[in-house]
Design an enzyme around this catalytic site. Structure first.
Site, PDB file in Angstrom:
ATOM      1  N   GLU A  53       3.748   1.851   2.480  1.00  0.00           N
ATOM      2  CA  GLU A  53       2.432   1.485   1.960  1.00  0.00           C
ATOM      3  C   GLU A  53       2.641   0.570   0.756  1.00  0.00           C
ATOM      4  O   GLU A  53       3.375   0.917  -0.174  1.00  0.00           O
ATOM      5  CB  GLU A  53       1.673   2.760   1.560  1.00  0.00           C
ATOM      6  CG  GLU A  53       0.328   2.452   0.954  1.00  0.00           C
ATOM      7  CD  GLU A  53      -0.738   3.483   1.322  1.00  0.00           C
ATOM      8  OE1 GLU A  53      -0.507   4.297   2.226  1.00  0.00           O
ATOM      9  OE2 GLU A  53      -1.799   3.444   0.691  1.00  0.00           O
ATOM     10  N   ARG A  54       2.022  -0.602   0.830  1.00  0.00           N
ATOM     11  CA  ARG A  54       2.134  -1.588  -0.254  1.00  0.00           C
ATOM     12  C   ARG A  54       3.590  -2.011  -0.478  1.00  0.00           C
ATOM     13  O   ARG A  54       3.995  -2.265  -1.624  1.00  0.00           O
ATOM     14  CB  ARG A  54       1.554  -1.046  -1.567  1.00  0.00           C
ATOM     15  CG  ARG A  54       0.202  -0.390  -1.452  1.00  0.00           C
ATOM     16  CD  ARG A  54      -0.814  -1.278  -0.815  1.00  0.00           C
ATOM     17  NE  ARG A  54      -2.126  -0.636  -0.724  1.00  0.00           N
ATOM     18  CZ  ARG A  54      -3.157  -1.209  -0.120  1.00  0.00           C
ATOM     19  NH1 ARG A  54      -3.052  -2.393   0.443  1.00  0.00           N
ATOM     20  NH2 ARG A  54      -4.317  -0.599  -0.053  1.00  0.00           N
ATOM     21  N   GLU A 104      -9.188   9.459  -2.496  1.00  0.00           N
ATOM     22  CA  GLU A 104      -9.170   8.522  -1.367  1.00  0.00           C
ATOM     23  C   GLU A 104      -8.965   9.235  -0.030  1.00  0.00           C
ATOM     24  O   GLU A 104      -8.149   8.838   0.795  1.00  0.00           O
ATOM     25  CB  GLU A 104      -8.072   7.463  -1.580  1.00  0.00           C
ATOM     26  CG  GLU A 104      -8.319   6.614  -2.811  1.00  0.00           C
ATOM     27  CD  GLU A 104      -7.350   5.443  -2.960  1.00  0.00           C
ATOM     28  OE1 GLU A 104      -6.213   5.568  -2.501  1.00  0.00           O
ATOM     29  OE2 GLU A 104      -7.759   4.424  -3.534  1.00  0.00           O
ATOM     30  N   ARG A 115      -1.343  14.067  -9.658  1.00  0.00           N
ATOM     31  CA  ARG A 115      -1.894  12.756 -10.019  1.00  0.00           C
ATOM     32  C   ARG A 115      -3.345  12.817 -10.490  1.00  0.00           C
ATOM     33  O   ARG A 115      -4.160  13.566  -9.933  1.00  0.00           O
ATOM     34  CB  ARG A 115      -1.795  11.789  -8.834  1.00  0.00           C
ATOM     35  CG  ARG A 115      -0.369  11.466  -8.484  1.00  0.00           C
ATOM     36  CD  ARG A 115      -0.315  10.583  -7.274  1.00  0.00           C
ATOM     37  NE  ARG A 115      -0.271   9.171  -7.542  1.00  0.00           N
ATOM     38  CZ  ARG A 115      -0.992   8.258  -6.916  1.00  0.00           C
ATOM     39  NH1 ARG A 115      -1.913   8.593  -6.032  1.00  0.00           N
ATOM     40  NH2 ARG A 115      -0.826   6.985  -7.171  1.00  0.00           N
ATOM     41  N   ARG A 128     -16.359   4.064 -11.987  1.00  0.00           N
ATOM     42  CA  ARG A 128     -15.060   4.568 -11.518  1.00  0.00           C
ATOM     43  C   ARG A 128     -14.048   4.701 -12.665  1.00  0.00           C
ATOM     44  O   ARG A 128     -13.205   5.601 -12.671  1.00  0.00           O
ATOM     45  CB  ARG A 128     -14.508   3.631 -10.435  1.00  0.00           C
ATOM     46  CG  ARG A 128     -13.135   4.022  -9.969  1.00  0.00           C
ATOM     47  CD  ARG A 128     -12.716   3.228  -8.763  1.00  0.00           C
ATOM     48  NE  ARG A 128     -11.270   3.240  -8.600  1.00  0.00           N
ATOM     49  CZ  ARG A 128     -10.598   2.479  -7.752  1.00  0.00           C
ATOM     50  NH1 ARG A 128     -11.250   1.631  -6.976  1.00  0.00           N
ATOM     51  NH2 ARG A 128      -9.290   2.561  -7.658  1.00  0.00           N
ATOM     52  N   LYS A 149      -2.104   6.855 -13.915  1.00  0.00           N
ATOM     53  CA  LYS A 149      -1.846   5.418 -13.792  1.00  0.00           C
ATOM     54  C   LYS A 149      -2.066   4.738 -15.138  1.00  0.00           C
ATOM     55  O   LYS A 149      -2.926   5.165 -15.921  1.00  0.00           O
ATOM     56  CB  LYS A 149      -2.770   4.794 -12.743  1.00  0.00           C
ATOM     57  CG  LYS A 149      -2.364   5.154 -11.313  1.00  0.00           C
ATOM     58  CD  LYS A 149      -3.120   4.327 -10.276  1.00  0.00           C
ATOM     59  CE  LYS A 149      -2.716   4.749  -8.873  1.00  0.00           C
ATOM     60  NZ  LYS A 149      -3.374   3.976  -7.816  1.00  0.00           N
ATOM     61  N   ASP A 195      -6.895   0.804 -11.413  1.00  0.00           N
ATOM     62  CA  ASP A 195      -5.866   0.840 -10.377  1.00  0.00           C
ATOM     63  C   ASP A 195      -4.878  -0.326 -10.459  1.00  0.00           C
ATOM     64  O   ASP A 195      -5.013  -1.289  -9.712  1.00  0.00           O
ATOM     65  CB  ASP A 195      -6.556   0.821  -8.999  1.00  0.00           C
ATOM     66  CG  ASP A 195      -5.618   1.198  -7.880  1.00  0.00           C
ATOM     67  OD1 ASP A 195      -4.440   1.425  -8.169  1.00  0.00           O
ATOM     68  OD2 ASP A 195      -6.081   1.285  -6.729  1.00  0.00           O
ATOM     69  N   GLU A 234       2.211   6.495 -14.813  1.00  0.00           N
ATOM     70  CA  GLU A 234       2.607   5.944 -13.517  1.00  0.00           C
ATOM     71  C   GLU A 234       2.359   4.439 -13.551  1.00  0.00           C
ATOM     72  O   GLU A 234       1.232   3.989 -13.740  1.00  0.00           O
ATOM     73  CB  GLU A 234       1.785   6.579 -12.384  1.00  0.00           C
ATOM     74  CG  GLU A 234       2.068   5.976 -11.014  1.00  0.00           C
ATOM     75  CD  GLU A 234       1.301   6.661  -9.867  1.00  0.00           C
ATOM     76  OE1 GLU A 234       0.886   7.833 -10.018  1.00  0.00           O
ATOM     77  OE2 GLU A 234       1.104   6.001  -8.836  1.00  0.00           O
ATOM     78  N   GLU A 256       1.341  -4.946  -5.558  1.00  0.00           N
ATOM     79  CA  GLU A 256       0.152  -4.874  -4.703  1.00  0.00           C
ATOM     80  C   GLU A 256      -0.945  -5.817  -5.175  1.00  0.00           C
ATOM     81  O   GLU A 256      -1.603  -6.465  -4.358  1.00  0.00           O
ATOM     82  CB  GLU A 256      -0.369  -3.423  -4.701  1.00  0.00           C
ATOM     83  CG  GLU A 256      -1.690  -3.267  -3.987  1.00  0.00           C
ATOM     84  CD  GLU A 256      -2.212  -1.839  -3.971  1.00  0.00           C
ATOM     85  OE1 GLU A 256      -1.529  -0.930  -4.506  1.00  0.00           O
ATOM     86  OE2 GLU A 256      -3.300  -1.611  -3.420  1.00  0.00           O
ATOM     87  N   HIS A 292     -10.167  -6.188 -10.071  1.00  0.00           N
ATOM     88  CA  HIS A 292     -10.573  -5.736  -8.736  1.00  0.00           C
ATOM     89  C   HIS A 292     -11.398  -6.775  -7.970  1.00  0.00           C
ATOM     90  O   HIS A 292     -12.371  -6.439  -7.292  1.00  0.00           O
ATOM     91  CB  HIS A 292     -11.375  -4.429  -8.858  1.00  0.00           C
ATOM     92  CG  HIS A 292     -11.204  -3.496  -7.705  1.00  0.00           C
ATOM     93  ND1 HIS A 292     -11.635  -3.809  -6.426  1.00  0.00           N
ATOM     94  CD2 HIS A 292     -10.655  -2.271  -7.618  1.00  0.00           C
ATOM     95  CE1 HIS A 292     -11.374  -2.780  -5.623  1.00  0.00           C
ATOM     96  NE2 HIS A 292     -10.762  -1.840  -6.307  1.00  0.00           N
TER      97      HIS A 292
HETATM   98  C1  BDP Z   1      -4.097   2.072  -4.444  1.00  0.00           C
HETATM   99  C2  BDP Z   1      -3.456   1.607  -3.184  1.00  0.00           C
HETATM  100  C3  BDP Z   1      -3.359   2.683  -2.142  1.00  0.00           C
HETATM  101  C4  BDP Z   1      -2.697   3.900  -2.754  1.00  0.00           C
HETATM  102  C5  BDP Z   1      -3.454   4.311  -3.994  1.00  0.00           C
HETATM  103  C6  BDP Z   1      -2.792   5.454  -4.734  1.00  0.00           C
HETATM  104  O1  BDP Z   1      -4.226   0.534  -2.670  1.00  0.00           O
HETATM  105  O2  BDP Z   1      -2.621   2.190  -1.064  1.00  0.00           O
HETATM  106  O3  BDP Z   1      -2.655   4.952  -1.849  1.00  0.00           O
HETATM  107  O4  BDP Z   1      -3.506   3.245  -4.894  1.00  0.00           O
HETATM  108  O5  BDP Z   1      -2.169   5.183  -5.751  1.00  0.00           O
HETATM  109  O6  BDP Z   1      -3.872   1.102  -5.414  1.00  0.00           O
HETATM  110  O7  BDP Z   1      -2.892   6.601  -4.331  1.00  0.00           O
END
Ligand code: BDP
Length: 680
Positions: free
Chosen positions: A147-148, A271, A304, A315, A339, A344, A366, A372, A500
């Site tokens: 992923e990414r 998510e 997390r 958000r 994060k 994000d 994090e 990404e 974003h």
């Molecule tokens: C977002 C990404 C996604 C990740 C998510 C995460 O687009 O793919 O799963 O963060 O950190 O930035 O959980």
């Protein structure tokens, strides 16, 4: 015949060395190009035998060209944790540490000094790591996708493990150890429950065995629904005794297989991932359940804070709102993984207001090394300055000087265990990270996790000298390019606090117009930039979402007041009129135009800089980087045109005539749909 033999000899003498030392980037910063051999074994003084010490000695006999070296384990140095001292003796260098891993780190330290042409006389060095756990998070899936990930497939060949061991596993461990990384989460935070099946744990063990001598512990991301999905239980409610028992048994099983297993990383109720809230429980209920079963084994839970839902609430505020009431409710082997910014991993965000706000709960940062939101592995963006910006941000949580680094490293709020993490950019491509320059971001994270006081300048300098050459005609311009590259990316993508506004789903390229009817508003660019005929930006002041209130004074005031808000975050916190006068006297609109233009111009300069470097670099890496810079240059224009032409439909103001004219039509740009589906 003679001719044939000469040819063979020629091939052997001239081509063979090139085959062996192909400059494909596979050797990372551990190239040691001019070293034929290191010191002989009799010049290494050390007692005892141990796999880690063996590695340290091998590095010395292969690469160290200086004095004799003594490696001493000294229990009295326990306070340095896995740190070490390096002292020049009369006829030898003495490296001491309480731990063998510390000795290995010390060896990499002197090798770095050697390769960066540093003074090796009169050494008197004491190193203590800033964080206990310095961990890479791989977002690797069991099917080999990442992923990414922008550097090929996963390094972990699950199908071949445990029987077949790729030599890259050890090379990976060695690279990490050379910069002090001592922990790794192997799998995606969007975790497959299958990861915890015995058949996979046996594969994980094979990796853990290879990593162990390099001082690296293995951790796993776990899916909160595992008890239900692979355990066959009715639910995964953390207060259900059967669920608790399941985790206990599973954890015991893991430790039986991997006695020094590190612990779990959990993305829950975020998510679409399952979590304790599915059963009306809190994050603390979920985290503590796992912490309790890990505790007897010395394991930890990294839980997390990346949580948000499709609610009307801004958000940027949601993680804070969810976690603050839980402060003090977590076990002491839980660390909340936060994060760096509140949204994000954007090119620029203010620091996450949770840092310092949780007073009775451990917190860790994090970062995202994988780019990404920063042009994947196509764009040259050195992230040292981004990491530093967060770590050096003053939260004011304990008064002035309460930087993010000090609220997470145990200085201001003593913590049992401190940690720092980053999402890896590593794949199975030969050069590991897709772009040769992206290796520097892996390097920078490791170095800062070890010592957050280091400057980006020093880190970039070390990396360039180790990875390319120490010729100052190369080092200086390339360093300058690297150090400005993050700001440049911000300039051509999302300047002045924009965030974003990238394309949906794959996140490559601009899409400020993005607004899919019926889609989640908080996934749409228009939600974030709020462009209208009055102006641009998200009002997060008291008259807006009041996200500023989540910051400690005086920051809430500083950010909340348009006059005092740093301009590089002004559109993050304010809806700013198009004609608002910025500090340099320009209107917001003009400032935006000039900033995008500056970003583009800088990338063009990087192209020139790089082309001038041709004499100092091998052809292979030279051309590779050159081709990536071309893409970056085109992309920068794409970003600039897309954003300016789109925002102009609201500002209705002209693009100042002394900047490059758009070369695209807005309508054409809107039609671009890249085929880059990302796999979740
Ligand atoms: C977002 C990404 C996604 C990740 C998510 C995460 O687009 O793919 O799963 O963060 O950190 O930035 O959980």
């Amino acid at each position: 015949m003679f001719y044939l033999r000469t040819c063979i000899l020629f091939l052997f003498l001239f081509l063979f060395p090139f085959c062996v030392f192909a400059e494909d980037g596979s050797q990372l910063w551990l190239r040691f190009p001019n070293v034929k051999n290191g010191i002989s074994t009799d010049k290494i003084i050390s007692k005892g035998k141990n796999p880690t010490l063996d590695i340290a000695k091998k590095e010395l006999t292969t690469y160290w060209q200086g004095q004799a070296v003594e490696l001493r384990t000294e229990k009295s140095l326990k306070n340095l944790k896995d740190g070490y001292t390096i002292i020049s003796g009369l006829d030898k260098i003495i490296i001491s540490s309480a731990k063998e891993t510390g000795l290995l780190y010390g060896v990499y330290h002197i090798l770095r000094l050697q390769q960066t042409q540093s003074d090796l006389t009169h050494l008197n060095i004491t190193e203590k790591p800033s964080y206990d756990v310095r961990i890479l998070n791989h977002w690797d899936n069991l099917d080999g996708s990442i992923e990414r990930g922008y550097a090929g497939h996963s390094l972990w060949k699950w199908e071949d493990l445990p029987g077949t061991i790729s030599p890259r596993y050890e090379a990976y461990a060695r690279a990490n150890a050379s910069i002090g990384i001592n922990a790794v989460v192997l799998n995606n935070v969007n975790a497959s429950p299958n990861m915890l099946k015995n058949e996979y744990l046996i594969k994980v063990k094979a990796l853990a065995d290879i990593f162990r001598p390099y001082g690296i512990k293995v951790y796993l991301s776990v899916n909160f629904s595992s008890p239900k999905v692979i355990g066959g239980l009715e639910n995964s409610d953390p207060l259900n005794k059967k669920v608790q028992e399941w985790w206990k048994q599973k954890t015991n099983e893991i430790y039986k297989i991997i006695p020094d297993f590190g612990g779990f990383l959990v993305k829950a109720n975020s998510e679409g991932q399952p979590g304790p809230q599915d059963y009306g429980r809190t994050h603390a209920d979920g985290a503590n359940m796992m912490a309790d079963v890990l505790k007897p084994h010395g394991g930890i839970v990294m839980w997390r804070a990346f949580v948000y839902s499709a609610s009307p609430e801004d958000r940027a505020k949601q993680a804070y709102l969810e976690f603050l009431p839980l402060d003090g409710k977590f076990r002491d082997n839980v660390i909340i993984q936060i994060k760096n910014g509140p949204i994000d991993f954007q090119p620029r965000e203010p620091f996450n207001p949770l840092f310092g706000a949780l007073k009775k709960t451990s917190e860790m940062v994090e970062f995202q090394i994988t780019q990404e939101y920063l042009g994947f592995s196509n764009h040259l963006v050195f992230l040292g300055p981004l990491f530093k910006e967060t770590l050096d941000s003053d939260t004011y949580a304990y008064g002035k000087g309460s930087t993010v680094s000090k609220v997470t490293d145990g200085t201001l709020r003593p913590a049992k265990l401190t940690a720092i993490s980053a999402v890896a950019n590593i794949g199975d491509e030969t050069n590991w990270t897709g772009n040769h320059f992206a290796q520097a971001n892996w390097y920078a994270f490791g170095r800062l996790a070890w010592n957050h006081q280091l400057g980006s300048d020093q880190i970039a300098g070390e990396w360039i000298k180790m990875t390319f050459t120490d010729d100052k005609n190369f080092v200086n311009p390339v360093k300058e390019m690297m150090l400005s590259s993050r700001e440049t990316a911000v300039d051509y993508m999302m300047p002045l606090g924009l965030h974003h506004i990238f394309a949906f789903d794959h996140h490559y390229g601009p899409e400020p117009w993005g607004n899919i009817p019926g889609g989640r508003p908080d996934w749409m660019p228009v939600y974030y930039h709020k462009a209208d005929e009055n102006g641009l930006g998200f009002n997060r002041t008291q008259t807006g979402s009041n996200a500023v209130a989540q910051y400690f004074p005086p920051l809430n005031e500083t950010y909340g007041n348009i006059e005092t808000c740093p301009e590089n975050l002004i559109l993050w916190f304010h809806h700013v009129p198009w004609k608002y006068t910025m500090k340099d006297g320009k209107s917001l609109w003009d400032e935006l135009c000039y900033t995008y233009d500056k970003g583009v111009k800088n990338v063009r300069e990087y192209q020139k800089t790089w082309d001038r470097m041709e004499p100092y670099v091998d052809a292979e890496r030279f051309h590779h980087v050159q081709s990536r810079l071309k893409i970056q240059s085109k992309d920068a224009v794409w970003w600039k045109d897309a954003c300016l032409l789109y925002f102009q439909t609201y500002s209705k103001m002209p693009i100042p005539y002394d900047i490059e004219r758009p070369v695209h039509e807005l309508e054409d740009l809107k039609k671009i749909k890249l085929d880059m589906k990302h796999h979740n």
